[in-house]
Design a protein around this motif. Structure first.
Motif, PDB file in Angstrom:
ATOM      1  N   THR A   1      30.753  -0.270  -7.991  1.00  9.06           N
ATOM      2  CA  THR A   1      30.760   0.930  -8.820  1.00  9.06           C
ATOM      3  C   THR A   1      31.274   0.608 -10.218  1.00  9.06           C
ATOM      4  O   THR A   1      31.992  -0.369 -10.419  1.00  9.06           O
ATOM      5  CB  THR A   1      31.657   2.040  -8.217  1.00  9.06           C
ATOM      6  N   ILE A   2      30.847   1.425 -11.172  1.00  6.24           N
ATOM      7  CA  ILE A   2      31.308   1.260 -12.546  1.00  6.24           C
ATOM      8  C   ILE A   2      32.773   1.691 -12.601  1.00  6.24           C
ATOM      9  O   ILE A   2      33.108   2.859 -12.380  1.00  6.24           O
ATOM     10  CB  ILE A   2      30.442   2.082 -13.516  1.00  6.24           C
ATOM     11  N   ALA A   3      33.635   0.708 -12.855  1.00  2.66           N
ATOM     12  CA  ALA A   3      35.066   0.923 -12.677  1.00  2.66           C
ATOM     13  C   ALA A   3      35.715   1.601 -13.872  1.00  2.66           C
ATOM     14  O   ALA A   3      36.679   2.354 -13.718  1.00  2.66           O
ATOM     15  CB  ALA A   3      35.748  -0.413 -12.389  1.00  2.66           C
ATOM     16  N   THR A   4      35.224   1.340 -15.070  1.00  2.00           N
ATOM     17  CA  THR A   4      35.906   1.834 -16.281  1.00  2.00           C
ATOM     18  C   THR A   4      34.887   2.352 -17.289  1.00  2.00           C
ATOM     19  O   THR A   4      33.731   1.943 -17.267  1.00  2.00           O
ATOM     20  CB  THR A   4      36.689   0.685 -16.960  1.00  2.00           C
ATOM     21  N   PRO A   5      35.336   3.218 -18.214  1.00  3.97           N
ATOM     22  CA  PRO A   5      34.441   3.658 -19.304  1.00  3.97           C
ATOM     23  C   PRO A   5      33.950   2.467 -20.132  1.00  3.97           C
ATOM     24  O   PRO A   5      32.837   2.467 -20.624  1.00  3.97           O
ATOM     25  CB  PRO A   5      35.338   4.578 -20.145  1.00  3.97           C
ATOM     26  N   GLN A   6      34.804   1.436 -20.256  1.00  6.31           N
ATOM     27  CA  GLN A   6      34.398   0.249 -21.021  1.00  6.31           C
ATOM     28  C   GLN A   6      33.207  -0.444 -20.347  1.00  6.31           C
ATOM     29  O   GLN A   6      32.268  -0.881 -21.005  1.00  6.31           O
ATOM     30  CB  GLN A   6      35.577  -0.729 -21.152  1.00  6.31           C
TER      31      GLN A   6
ATOM     32  N   CYS B   1       7.446  -3.252 -15.150  1.00  9.35           N
ATOM     33  CA  CYS B   1       8.639  -3.971 -15.615  1.00  9.35           C
ATOM     34  C   CYS B   1       9.741  -3.930 -14.565  1.00  9.35           C
ATOM     35  O   CYS B   1       9.695  -3.157 -13.607  1.00  9.35           O
ATOM     36  CB  CYS B   1       9.140  -3.420 -16.952  1.00  9.35           C
ATOM     37  N   THR B   2      10.719  -4.795 -14.780  1.00  7.76           N
ATOM     38  CA  THR B   2      11.853  -4.956 -13.871  1.00  7.76           C
ATOM     39  C   THR B   2      13.123  -4.905 -14.691  1.00  7.76           C
ATOM     40  O   THR B   2      13.183  -5.525 -15.750  1.00  7.76           O
ATOM     41  CB  THR B   2      11.808  -6.367 -13.225  1.00  7.76           C
ATOM     42  N   LEU B   3      14.111  -4.185 -14.183  1.00  2.00           N
ATOM     43  CA  LEU B   3      15.404  -4.159 -14.864  1.00  2.00           C
ATOM     44  C   LEU B   3      16.492  -4.322 -13.816  1.00  2.00           C
ATOM     45  O   LEU B   3      16.433  -3.711 -12.742  1.00  2.00           O
ATOM     46  CB  LEU B   3      15.574  -2.827 -15.602  1.00  2.00           C
ATOM     47  N   ARG B   4      17.446  -5.174 -14.125  1.00  5.25           N
ATOM     48  CA  ARG B   4      18.550  -5.352 -13.196  1.00  5.25           C
ATOM     49  C   ARG B   4      19.846  -5.553 -13.962  1.00  5.25           C
ATOM     50  O   ARG B   4      19.863  -6.231 -14.987  1.00  5.25           O
ATOM     51  CB  ARG B   4      18.287  -6.589 -12.318  1.00  5.25           C
ATOM     52  N   PHE B   5      20.925  -4.949 -13.485  1.00  9.06           N
ATOM     53  CA  PHE B   5      22.244  -5.354 -13.988  1.00  9.06           C
ATOM     54  C   PHE B   5      23.260  -5.363 -12.852  1.00  9.06           C
ATOM     55  O   PHE B   5      23.056  -4.749 -11.793  1.00  9.06           O
ATOM     56  CB  PHE B   5      22.713  -4.500 -15.179  1.00  9.06           C
ATOM     57  N   HIS B   6      24.330  -6.088 -13.084  1.00 10.74           N
ATOM     58  CA  HIS B   6      25.297  -6.350 -12.022  1.00 10.74           C
ATOM     59  C   HIS B   6      26.623  -6.731 -12.683  1.00 10.74           C
ATOM     60  O   HIS B   6      26.623  -7.283 -13.773  1.00 10.74           O
ATOM     61  CB  HIS B   6      24.780  -7.524 -11.171  1.00 10.74           C
ATOM     62  N   ASP B   7      27.731  -6.427 -12.009  1.00  8.73           N
ATOM     63  CA  ASP B   7      29.016  -6.831 -12.578  1.00  8.73           C
ATOM     64  C   ASP B   7      29.436  -8.224 -12.124  1.00  8.73           C
ATOM     65  O   ASP B   7      30.551  -8.659 -12.398  1.00  8.73           O
ATOM     66  CB  ASP B   7      30.108  -5.787 -12.289  1.00  8.73           C
ATOM     67  N   SER B   8      28.550  -8.920 -11.406  1.00  5.96           N
ATOM     68  CA  SER B   8      28.798 -10.346 -11.221  1.00  5.96           C
ATOM     69  C   SER B   8      27.503 -11.104 -11.508  1.00  5.96           C
ATOM     70  O   SER B   8      26.412 -10.528 -11.525  1.00  5.96           O
ATOM     71  CB  SER B   8      29.331 -10.647  -9.822  1.00  5.96           C
ATOM     72  N   LYS B   9      27.651 -12.389 -11.756  1.00  8.49           N
ATOM     73  CA  LYS B   9      26.518 -13.175 -12.261  1.00  8.49           C
ATOM     74  C   LYS B   9      25.517 -13.439 -11.129  1.00  8.49           C
ATOM     75  O   LYS B   9      25.856 -14.074 -10.144  1.00  8.49           O
ATOM     76  CB  LYS B   9      27.043 -14.488 -12.856  1.00  8.49           C
ATOM     77  N   PHE B  10      24.289 -12.946 -11.287  1.00  8.92           N
ATOM     78  CA  PHE B  10      23.303 -13.066 -10.213  1.00  8.92           C
ATOM     79  C   PHE B  10      22.153 -13.981 -10.568  1.00  8.92           C
ATOM     80  O   PHE B  10      21.286 -14.242  -9.727  1.00  8.92           O
ATOM     81  CB  PHE B  10      22.746 -11.667  -9.883  1.00  8.92           C
ATOM     82  N   PHE B  11      22.104 -14.489 -11.800  1.00 11.12           N
ATOM     83  CA  PHE B  11      20.924 -15.214 -12.267  1.00 11.12           C
ATOM     84  C   PHE B  11      20.539 -16.354 -11.323  1.00 11.12           C
ATOM     85  O   PHE B  11      21.374 -17.147 -10.912  1.00 11.12           O
ATOM     86  CB  PHE B  11      21.157 -15.789 -13.680  1.00 11.12           C
ATOM     87  N   GLY B  12      19.271 -16.414 -10.972  1.00  8.70           N
ATOM     88  CA  GLY B  12      18.756 -17.525 -10.173  1.00  8.70           C
ATOM     89  C   GLY B  12      18.939 -17.378  -8.679  1.00  8.70           C
ATOM     90  O   GLY B  12      18.517 -18.244  -7.920  1.00  8.70           O
ATOM     91  N   THR B  13      19.556 -16.289  -8.236  1.00 10.32           N
ATOM     92  CA  THR B  13      19.849 -16.167  -6.807  1.00 10.32           C
ATOM     93  C   THR B  13      18.867 -15.223  -6.095  1.00 10.32           C
ATOM     94  O   THR B  13      18.297 -14.322  -6.693  1.00 10.32           O
ATOM     95  CB  THR B  13      21.275 -15.630  -6.569  1.00 10.32           C
ATOM     96  N   VAL B  14      18.698 -15.472  -4.815  1.00 11.75           N
ATOM     97  CA  VAL B  14      17.845 -14.647  -3.950  1.00 11.75           C
ATOM     98  C   VAL B  14      18.746 -13.989  -2.919  1.00 11.75           C
ATOM     99  O   VAL B  14      19.526 -14.670  -2.262  1.00 11.75           O
ATOM    100  CB  VAL B  14      16.790 -15.523  -3.227  1.00 11.75           C
TER     101      VAL B  14
END
Ligand code: NAG
Ligand code: NAG
Ligand code: NAG
Ligand code: NAG
Length: 252
Positions: free
Chosen positions: A40-45, A122-135
């Motif tokens: 979850t989005i933890a902070t306003p920042q 199109c595809t959009l993804r975001f995450h609070d940990s680094k996911f690049f390259g992973t399945v």
């Protein structure tokens, strides 16, 4: 703004896991997405960082049809990826990413681990940990609608061959992680169109792995392939088939 969006949210609980499969249908446009309940989005920042991240992704992706970005510092840092199908032009790409952003920020408002495949475009993804390259082999969304094929076993045979062909195309780097094609079979009396895509942060090997997992699950997720159209998406790859041409004609 919200009132412009007449959105129907359909929730499907997949039969085998507790992962919530989400589909968004807005005036005929179908998007498959997931908002993980685990992040979850933890902070306003962090929320502000996500806004900046997707704005940056929208502009950098529409130039090259693919980009990754990182925004913010410390525990509020967020990671993102944007991608458009290889025949989508700069203007449509930016528009698609803006639409996907609006949907995600509306329906996954407090979530920090989100991905969406928007209208096959199109595809959009975001995450609070680094996911690049992973399945991620555990996260799936599926959506199917339509009639049973006239000749189910011939249809399944034709479909499996076509999916295998477009998947092998998608893992070729020159194809920008997209494979598409169609086939007609007299035995099934059907023309099938199929599209396979990976996110372009994956290696050829990981794209292949991802598509193998997704296509290996077609039986499970597509009503035992007893339907003339279905899509199965994961965080990093996507397969869609129909008996009508659902994508723009790609070059070639
Ligand atoms: C959330 O976390 C639980 C426990 O670690 C895990 O079993 C589940 O698969 C996760 N859900 C998603 C959508 O990642
Ligand atoms: C974005 O959404 C608007 C409003 O629903 C729609 O008219 C437009 O065609 C969409 N564009 C893309 C590229 O998805
Ligand atoms: C093939 O499909 C068409 C359209 O559904 C139908 O009219 C026709 O009878 C079918 N032919 C055979 C040989 O099954
Ligand atoms: C959705 O995709 C289809 C096929 O690629 C395209 O014709 C249509 O304009 C798209 N709609 C929106 C709203 O993006």
């Amino acid at each position: 703004m919200m009132a412009l969006f007449r959105l129907v949210l359909l929730l499907f609980l997949s039969s085998c896991t507790a992962v919530l499969a989400d589909v968004l249908i807005d005036s005929g446009v179908v998007s498959v997405y997931s908002c993980s309940e685990n992040s979850t989005i933890a902070t306003p920042q962090m929320s502000a960082n996500i806004d900046s991240l997707v704005a940056q992704l929208t502009s950098s992706t529409s130039q090259n049809r693919f980009s990754v970005a990182t925004y913010g510092k410390g525990t509020d840092q967020v990671y993102g990826l944007g991608q458009c199908r290889r025949d989508v032009n700069i203007k449509d790409c930016a528009r698609c990413l803006r639409n996907a952003t609006l949907s995600i920020r509306t329906f996954c408002a407090n979530r920090a681990d989100v991905w969406m495949w928007y209208n096959d475009t199109c595809t959009l993804r975001f995450h609070d940990s680094k996911f690049f390259g992973t399945v991620d082999p555990s996260s799936f969304t599926n959506y199917y609608l339509g009639d049973h094929p006239q000749h189910p076993s011939a249809f399944k045979k034709q479909l499996d061959a076509l999916i295998s062909k477009v998947s092998s195309e998608a893992i070729v780097p020159a194809n920008e992680a997209v494979g598409k094609g169609s086939s007609f079979s007299v035995a099934s009396n059907a023309t099938i169109y199929a599209l396979a895509q990976c996110t372009r942060d994956l290696s050829q090997h990981s794209c292949n792995e991802c598509l193998n997992i997704v296509t290996g699950n077609l039986l499970k997720f597509c009503n035992n392939e007893k339907t003339v159209g279905c899509r199965v998406a994961s965080t990093a790859c996507y397969v869609h088939y129909e008996t009508y041409q659902f994508y723009y004609p790609l070059d070639s």
